[in-house]
Motif scaffolding. Sequence first.
Motif, mmCIF file in Angstrom:
data_model
loop_
_atom_site.group_PDB
_atom_site.id
_atom_site.type_symbol
_atom_site.label_atom_id
_atom_site.label_comp_id
_atom_site.label_asym_id
_atom_site.label_seq_id
_atom_site.Cartn_x
_atom_site.Cartn_y
_atom_site.Cartn_z
ATOM 1 N N ASP A 174 0.818 -1.227 0.000
ATOM 2 C CA ASP A 174 0.000 0.000 0.000
ATOM 3 C C ASP A 174 0.844 1.266 0.000
ATOM 4 O O ASP A 174 0.314 2.363 0.077
ATOM 5 C CB ASP A 174 -0.946 0.011 1.192
ATOM 6 C CG ASP A 174 -0.209 -0.017 2.516
ATOM 7 O OD1 ASP A 174 1.039 0.033 2.521
ATOM 8 O OD2 ASP A 174 -0.890 -0.077 3.567
ATOM 9 N N GLY A 175 2.189 1.108 -0.078
ATOM 10 C CA GLY A 175 3.074 2.263 -0.106
ATOM 11 C C GLY A 175 3.391 2.807 1.264
ATOM 12 O O GLY A 175 4.154 3.772 1.388
ATOM 13 N N ALA A 176 2.833 2.229 2.286
ATOM 14 C CA ALA A 176 3.086 2.712 3.657
ATOM 15 C C ALA A 176 3.601 1.585 4.539
ATOM 16 O O ALA A 176 3.470 1.629 5.766
ATOM 17 C CB ALA A 176 1.807 3.306 4.256
ATOM 18 N N GLY A 177 4.147 0.568 3.901
ATOM 19 C CA GLY A 177 4.696 -0.554 4.665
ATOM 20 C C GLY A 177 3.702 -1.662 4.881
ATOM 21 O O GLY A 177 4.062 -2.723 5.382
ATOM 22 N N GLY A 178 2.450 -1.493 4.485
ATOM 23 C CA GLY A 178 1.431 -2.523 4.656
ATOM 24 C C GLY A 178 1.025 -3.098 3.320
ATOM 25 O O GLY A 178 1.692 -2.921 2.304
ATOM 26 N N THR A 179 -0.089 -3.809 3.298
ATOM 27 C CA THR A 179 -0.607 -4.393 2.068
ATOM 28 C C THR A 179 -2.084 -4.047 1.906
ATOM 29 O O THR A 179 -2.755 -3.684 2.873
ATOM 30 C CB THR A 179 -0.458 -5.920 2.065
ATOM 31 O OG1 THR A 179 -1.198 -6.466 3.168
ATOM 32 C CG2 THR A 179 1.004 -6.334 2.159
ATOM 33 N N LYS A 180 -2.548 -4.162 0.674
ATOM 34 C CA LYS A 180 -3.981 -4.031 0.408
ATOM 35 C C LYS A 180 -4.357 -5.083 -0.616
ATOM 36 O O LYS A 180 -3.529 -5.546 -1.397
ATOM 37 C CB LYS A 180 -4.338 -2.645 -0.094
ATOM 38 C CG LYS A 180 -3.649 -2.232 -1.396
ATOM 39 C CD LYS A 180 -4.059 -0.829 -1.789
ATOM 40 C CE LYS A 180 -3.380 -0.404 -3.091
ATOM 41 N NZ LYS A 180 -3.774 0.973 -3.499
ATOM 42 N N THR A 181 -5.611 -5.470 -0.606
ATOM 43 C CA THR A 181 -6.096 -6.560 -1.454
ATOM 44 C C THR A 181 -6.876 -6.000 -2.633
ATOM 45 O O THR A 181 -7.777 -5.163 -2.457
ATOM 46 C CB THR A 181 -6.998 -7.513 -0.654
ATOM 47 O OG1 THR A 181 -6.254 -8.024 0.464
ATOM 48 C CG2 THR A 181 -7.458 -8.665 -1.529
ATOM 49 N N LEU A 182 -6.542 -6.484 -3.832
ATOM 50 C CA LEU A 182 -7.233 -6.062 -5.057
ATOM 51 C C LEU A 182 -8.002 -7.240 -5.616
ATOM 52 O O LEU A 182 -7.539 -8.376 -5.588
ATOM 53 C CB LEU A 182 -6.238 -5.569 -6.109
ATOM 54 C CG LEU A 182 -5.275 -4.433 -5.663
ATOM 55 C CD1 LEU A 182 -4.332 -4.064 -6.802
ATOM 56 C CD2 LEU A 182 -6.076 -3.220 -5.196
ATOM 57 N N LEU A 183 -9.199 -6.929 -6.130
ATOM 58 C CA LEU A 183 -10.054 -7.998 -6.681
ATOM 59 C C LEU A 183 -10.063 -7.880 -8.208
ATOM 60 O O LEU A 183 -10.295 -6.824 -8.761
ATOM 61 C CB LEU A 183 -11.489 -7.876 -6.149
ATOM 62 C CG LEU A 183 -12.506 -8.826 -6.779
ATOM 63 C CD1 LEU A 183 -12.144 -10.285 -6.523
ATOM 64 C CD2 LEU A 183 -13.923 -8.500 -6.247
ATOM 65 N N PHE A 184 -9.814 -9.056 -8.869
ATOM 66 C CA PHE A 184 -9.870 -9.126 -10.334
ATOM 67 C C PHE A 184 -10.888 -10.188 -10.730
ATOM 68 O O PHE A 184 -11.040 -11.212 -10.056
ATOM 69 C CB PHE A 184 -8.498 -9.504 -10.894
ATOM 70 C CG PHE A 184 -7.475 -8.413 -10.777
ATOM 71 C CD1 PHE A 184 -7.248 -7.551 -11.845
ATOM 72 C CD2 PHE A 184 -6.748 -8.237 -9.600
ATOM 73 C CE1 PHE A 184 -6.297 -6.544 -11.735
ATOM 74 C CE2 PHE A 184 -5.815 -7.214 -9.500
ATOM 75 C CZ PHE A 184 -5.587 -6.361 -10.554
ATOM 76 N N SER A 185 -11.577 -9.919 -11.851
ATOM 77 C CA SER A 185 -12.501 -10.925 -12.403
ATOM 78 C C SER A 185 -12.208 -11.045 -13.894
ATOM 79 O O SER A 185 -12.385 -10.086 -14.655
ATOM 80 C CB SER A 185 -13.955 -10.491 -12.190
ATOM 81 O OG SER A 185 -14.845 -11.417 -12.824
ATOM 82 N N ASN A 186 -11.732 -12.221 -14.285
ATOM 83 C CA ASN A 186 -11.388 -12.477 -15.679
ATOM 84 C C ASN A 186 -10.381 -11.465 -16.209
ATOM 85 O O ASN A 186 -10.438 -11.035 -17.342
ATOM 86 C CB ASN A 186 -12.651 -12.445 -16.535
ATOM 87 C CG ASN A 186 -12.670 -13.563 -17.572
ATOM 88 O OD1 ASN A 186 -11.736 -14.367 -17.657
ATOM 89 N ND2 ASN A 186 -13.717 -13.588 -18.370
ATOM 90 N N GLY A 187 -9.449 -11.049 -15.328
ATOM 91 C CA GLY A 187 -8.412 -10.124 -15.710
ATOM 92 C C GLY A 187 -8.817 -8.658 -15.583
ATOM 93 O O GLY A 187 -8.017 -7.762 -15.898
ATOM 94 N N ILE A 188 -10.065 -8.377 -15.171
ATOM 95 C CA ILE A 188 -10.547 -6.993 -15.059
ATOM 96 C C ILE A 188 -10.546 -6.589 -13.605
ATOM 97 O O ILE A 188 -11.072 -7.293 -12.729
ATOM 98 C CB ILE A 188 -11.958 -6.862 -15.639
ATOM 99 C CG1 ILE A 188 -11.945 -7.224 -17.138
ATOM 100 C CG2 ILE A 188 -12.509 -5.461 -15.441
ATOM 101 C CD1 ILE A 188 -13.326 -7.212 -17.771
ATOM 102 N N PHE A 189 -9.889 -5.469 -13.326
ATOM 103 C CA PHE A 189 -9.814 -4.960 -11.951
ATOM 104 C C PHE A 189 -11.193 -4.453 -11.521
ATOM 105 O O PHE A 189 -11.797 -3.621 -12.184
ATOM 106 C CB PHE A 189 -8.773 -3.842 -11.866
ATOM 107 C CG PHE A 189 -8.752 -3.133 -10.544
ATOM 108 C CD1 PHE A 189 -8.388 -3.812 -9.386
ATOM 109 C CD2 PHE A 189 -9.089 -1.792 -10.470
ATOM 110 C CE1 PHE A 189 -8.354 -3.171 -8.161
ATOM 111 C CE2 PHE A 189 -9.064 -1.124 -9.245
ATOM 112 C CZ PHE A 189 -8.698 -1.810 -8.091
ATOM 113 N N LEU A 190 -11.665 -4.969 -10.388
ATOM 114 C CA LEU A 190 -12.977 -4.557 -9.887
ATOM 115 C C LEU A 190 -12.885 -3.650 -8.669
ATOM 116 O O LEU A 190 -13.835 -2.956 -8.335
ATOM 117 C CB LEU A 190 -13.805 -5.806 -9.496
ATOM 118 C CG LEU A 190 -14.102 -6.787 -10.644
ATOM 119 C CD1 LEU A 190 -14.915 -7.966 -10.151
ATOM 120 C CD2 LEU A 190 -14.823 -6.084 -11.789
ATOM 121 N N GLY A 191 -11.754 -3.643 -7.991
ATOM 122 C CA GLY A 191 -11.641 -2.758 -6.841
ATOM 123 C C GLY A 191 -10.836 -3.354 -5.707
ATOM 124 O O GLY A 191 -10.452 -4.511 -5.732
#
Length: 235
Positions: free
Chosen positions: A218-235
């Motif tokens: 996340d750029g601040a030393g942590g992590t964030k989770t991203l959701l993809f569906s069929n290669g398309i970023f959903l959020g």
Amino acid sequence: MNIAQITGNESLEELRDHVARLQKEVQWLVSGNLSSKNAREFGGWRVGTKDLMALDGTVGMSTDNVGTDPVRFWAGSTDKNTAPWRVYKSGKGVATGWRIQSAAGYPNIEIDPDGNLFGVYASASSYIRMRPLIDGGPQITWNNGLENANAYLTPSVFVIQATTDMLLEADSIILVSPIVMPNWSSVLRADTGQTLQAALDGKANSFSGFTGFVAVGDGAGGTKTLLFSNGIFLG
């Protein structure tokens, strides 16, 4: 001596003189000398020094020159300056409540005081009408006898309603503001009947990309989770 002064005790000579005077006066009047000085009423019209009007004063004509553009003809009121119909010395005028039409039949153009509208008619059922007040603003109505459309302005939105399809045809259509739609399914392709939402779904389903969650920094030393569906970023 006039008729009102005859008592019945006059001599024959006095009556003869009186008749002779009456004959001269009548001859003088019929010779073009009848005026407001010797006439006051004819057939319900009152003769004045500057006007000729009905006995109730609701219709008449005037030669009065008081004011910059005095009323010459009027009808509908005892006050000529505010009468519903009046014509001024300049030729300008006011006609309130008049039904004005370009022809007795169709096609015609009509100002209708009873309906409070202006209309252009091809027939009794095919027309364009303009009314001054619908939902807080003026309205234009189109009717061809089968379908109709309305356009009017409310305090918050300009409304166009129609019982048939609407076609916009031009070399180009320029929109300066966003178009707001309920959803992409309301956008329809004319030749296939496919909605924009169905087309977008088809594009997404044609991919064979990754589906799932990806953890990234996340750029601040942590992590964030991203959701993809069929290669398309959903959020």
